[in-house]
Scaffold this motif. Structure first.
Motif, PDB file in Angstrom:
ATOM      1  N   ASP A 169       0.839  -1.195   0.000  1.00 57.93           N
ATOM      2  CA  ASP A 169       0.000   0.000   0.000  1.00 57.93           C
ATOM      3  C   ASP A 169       0.877   1.249   0.000  1.00 57.93           C
ATOM      4  N   LEU A 170       0.259   2.355  -0.338  1.00 56.99           N
ATOM      5  CA  LEU A 170       0.889   3.667  -0.210  1.00 56.99           C
ATOM      6  C   LEU A 170       0.452   4.277   1.106  1.00 56.99           C
ATOM      7  N   PHE A 171       1.382   4.907   1.795  1.00 53.45           N
ATOM      8  CA  PHE A 171       1.110   5.536   3.084  1.00 53.45           C
ATOM      9  C   PHE A 171       1.419   7.020   3.012  1.00 53.45           C
ATOM     10  N   ASP A 172       0.563   7.825   3.638  1.00 49.51           N
ATOM     11  CA  ASP A 172       0.772   9.268   3.754  1.00 49.51           C
ATOM     12  C   ASP A 172       1.253   9.569   5.169  1.00 49.51           C
ATOM     13  N   VAL A 173       2.368  10.301   5.279  1.00 50.56           N
ATOM     14  CA  VAL A 173       2.917  10.671   6.584  1.00 50.56           C
ATOM     15  C   VAL A 173       2.018  11.720   7.209  1.00 50.56           C
ATOM     16  N   LYS A 174       1.496  11.430   8.399  1.00 54.03           N
ATOM     17  CA  LYS A 174       0.594  12.340   9.106  1.00 54.03           C
ATOM     18  C   LYS A 174       1.302  13.117  10.213  1.00 54.03           C
TER      19      LYS A 174
ATOM     20  N   THR B  57       2.538   3.092  12.755  1.00 51.99           N
ATOM     21  CA  THR B  57       3.566   3.789  13.506  1.00 51.99           C
ATOM     22  C   THR B  57       4.845   2.994  13.293  1.00 51.99           C
ATOM     23  N   ILE B  58       5.861   3.662  12.767  1.00 48.97           N
ATOM     24  CA  ILE B  58       7.102   2.961  12.419  1.00 48.97           C
ATOM     25  C   ILE B  58       8.288   3.879  12.697  1.00 48.97           C
ATOM     26  N   ASP B  59       9.370   3.304  13.211  1.00 49.02           N
ATOM     27  CA  ASP B  59      10.602   4.054  13.435  1.00 49.02           C
ATOM     28  C   ASP B  59      11.464   3.946  12.188  1.00 49.02           C
ATOM     29  N   ILE B  60      11.877   5.102  11.664  1.00 53.49           N
ATOM     30  CA  ILE B  60      12.632   5.178  10.412  1.00 53.49           C
ATOM     31  C   ILE B  60      13.944   5.910  10.656  1.00 53.49           C
ATOM     32  N   ASN B  61      15.036   5.385  10.099  1.00 50.03           N
ATOM     33  CA  ASN B  61      16.301   6.117  10.119  1.00 50.03           C
ATOM     34  C   ASN B  61      16.182   7.239   9.087  1.00 50.03           C
ATOM     35  N   THR B  62      15.875   8.434   9.561  1.00 51.38           N
ATOM     36  CA  THR B  62      15.604   9.557   8.653  1.00 51.38           C
ATOM     37  C   THR B  62      16.876  10.189   8.107  1.00 51.38           C
ATOM     38  N   GLU B  63      18.025   9.717   8.562  1.00 54.94           N
ATOM     39  CA  GLU B  63      19.280  10.143   7.927  1.00 54.94           C
ATOM     40  C   GLU B  63      19.412   9.435   6.574  1.00 54.94           C
ATOM     41  N   ILE B  64      18.963   8.175   6.529  1.00 53.91           N
ATOM     42  CA  ILE B  64      19.016   7.395   5.285  1.00 53.91           C
ATOM     43  C   ILE B  64      17.775   7.640   4.428  1.00 53.91           C
ATOM     44  N   TYR B  65      16.595   7.676   5.074  1.00 56.41           N
ATOM     45  CA  TYR B  65      15.312   7.875   4.390  1.00 56.41           C
ATOM     46  C   TYR B  65      14.620   9.112   4.964  1.00 56.41           C
ATOM     47  N   PRO B  66      15.026  10.305   4.520  1.00 52.97           N
ATOM     48  CA  PRO B  66      14.384  11.515   5.071  1.00 52.97           C
ATOM     49  C   PRO B  66      12.896  11.558   4.735  1.00 52.97           C
ATOM     50  N   MET B  67      12.083  11.960   5.703  1.00 51.48           N
ATOM     51  CA  MET B  67      10.636  12.064   5.515  1.00 51.48           C
ATOM     52  C   MET B  67      10.128  13.343   6.143  1.00 51.48           C
ATOM     53  N   LYS B  68       9.052  13.875   5.542  1.00 52.71           N
ATOM     54  CA  LYS B  68       8.374  15.055   6.058  1.00 52.71           C
ATOM     55  C   LYS B  68       6.879  14.747   6.120  1.00 52.71           C
ATOM     56  N   VAL B  69       6.161  15.514   6.939  1.00 55.37           N
ATOM     57  CA  VAL B  69       4.705  15.395   6.981  1.00 55.37           C
ATOM     58  C   VAL B  69       4.175  15.650   5.568  1.00 55.37           C
ATOM     59  N   PHE B  70       3.204  14.879   5.156  1.00 58.36           N
ATOM     60  CA  PHE B  70       2.555  14.885   3.843  1.00 58.36           C
ATOM     61  C   PHE B  70       3.338  14.114   2.779  1.00 58.36           C
ATOM     62  N   ASP B  71       4.545  13.607   3.102  1.00 61.68           N
ATOM     63  CA  ASP B  71       5.238  12.733   2.158  1.00 61.68           C
ATOM     64  C   ASP B  71       4.434  11.454   1.990  1.00 61.68           C
ATOM     65  N   ARG B  72       4.660  10.762   0.888  1.00 61.39           N
ATOM     66  CA  ARG B  72       3.991   9.497   0.606  1.00 61.39           C
ATOM     67  C   ARG B  72       5.073   8.453   0.343  1.00 61.39           C
ATOM     68  N   PHE B  73       4.889   7.255   0.918  1.00 65.94           N
ATOM     69  CA  PHE B  73       5.844   6.179   0.668  1.00 65.94           C
ATOM     70  C   PHE B  73       5.094   4.874   0.436  1.00 65.94           C
ATOM     71  N   SER B  74       5.749   3.978  -0.246  1.00 67.57           N
ATOM     72  CA  SER B  74       5.196   2.661  -0.535  1.00 67.57           C
ATOM     73  C   SER B  74       5.808   1.656   0.437  1.00 67.57           C
ATOM     74  N   MET B  75       4.981   0.735   0.919  1.00 68.94           N
ATOM     75  CA  MET B  75       5.484  -0.318   1.794  1.00 68.94           C
ATOM     76  C   MET B  75       4.846  -1.635   1.387  1.00 68.94           C
ATOM     77  N   ALA B  76       5.672  -2.673   1.362  1.00 64.44           N
ATOM     78  CA  ALA B  76       5.190  -4.015   1.059  1.00 64.44           C
ATOM     79  C   ALA B  76       5.709  -4.969   2.124  1.00 64.44           C
ATOM     80  N   LEU B  77       4.832  -5.849   2.601  1.00 59.55           N
ATOM     81  CA  LEU B  77       5.211  -6.883   3.558  1.00 59.55           C
ATOM     82  C   LEU B  77       5.071  -8.240   2.891  1.00 59.55           C
ATOM     83  N   SER B  78       6.082  -9.069   3.078  1.00 62.04           N
ATOM     84  CA  SER B  78       6.076 -10.401   2.489  1.00 62.04           C
ATOM     85  C   SER B  78       6.730 -11.370   3.461  1.00 62.04           C
ATOM     86  N   THR B  79       6.385 -12.636   3.347  1.00 61.62           N
ATOM     87  CA  THR B  79       7.010 -13.636   4.215  1.00 61.62           C
ATOM     88  C   THR B  79       8.461 -13.879   3.828  1.00 61.62           C
TER      89      THR B  79
END
Length: 84
Positions: free
Chosen positions: A5-10, A37-59
């Motif tokens: 899914d795509l997620f919007d940073v709130k 709610t997820i902890d992200i290393n924002t030095e590697i993956y900078p994020m701001k409010v209203f940014d959008r990111f894709s996330m996929a979970l797989s076994t």
């Protein structure tokens, strides 16, 4: 995938910043309305409010569905990781 899914940073670090390079991100999925709610290393993956990111979970990362060995595969076989 179990979930894709795509997620919007709130919100970011709603309760204050705890670590130098890590931020706690609150996000909402577009398709399923999931709150994440997820902890992200924002030095590697900078994020701001209203940014959008894709996330996929797989076994596992193998596209053929076979269980992986639990170690990095250097054989060159195509995996889901190649799509990101």
């Amino acid at each position: 995938f179990l979930l894709e899914d795509l997620f919007d940073v709130k919100d970011i670090d709603q309760d204050g910043k705890k670590f130098d390079n890590v931020s706690r991100i609150q996000a909402l999925s577009q398709t399923y309305g999931l709150e994440l709610t997820i902890d992200i290393n924002t030095e590697i993956y900078p994020m701001k409010v209203f940014d959008r990111f894709s996330m996929a979970l797989s076994t596992n990362l193998r596209k053929d569905g076979e269980p992986d060995e639990g170690v990095f595969d250097q054989s060159g076989v195509e995996t889901f990781a190649d799509d990101f």
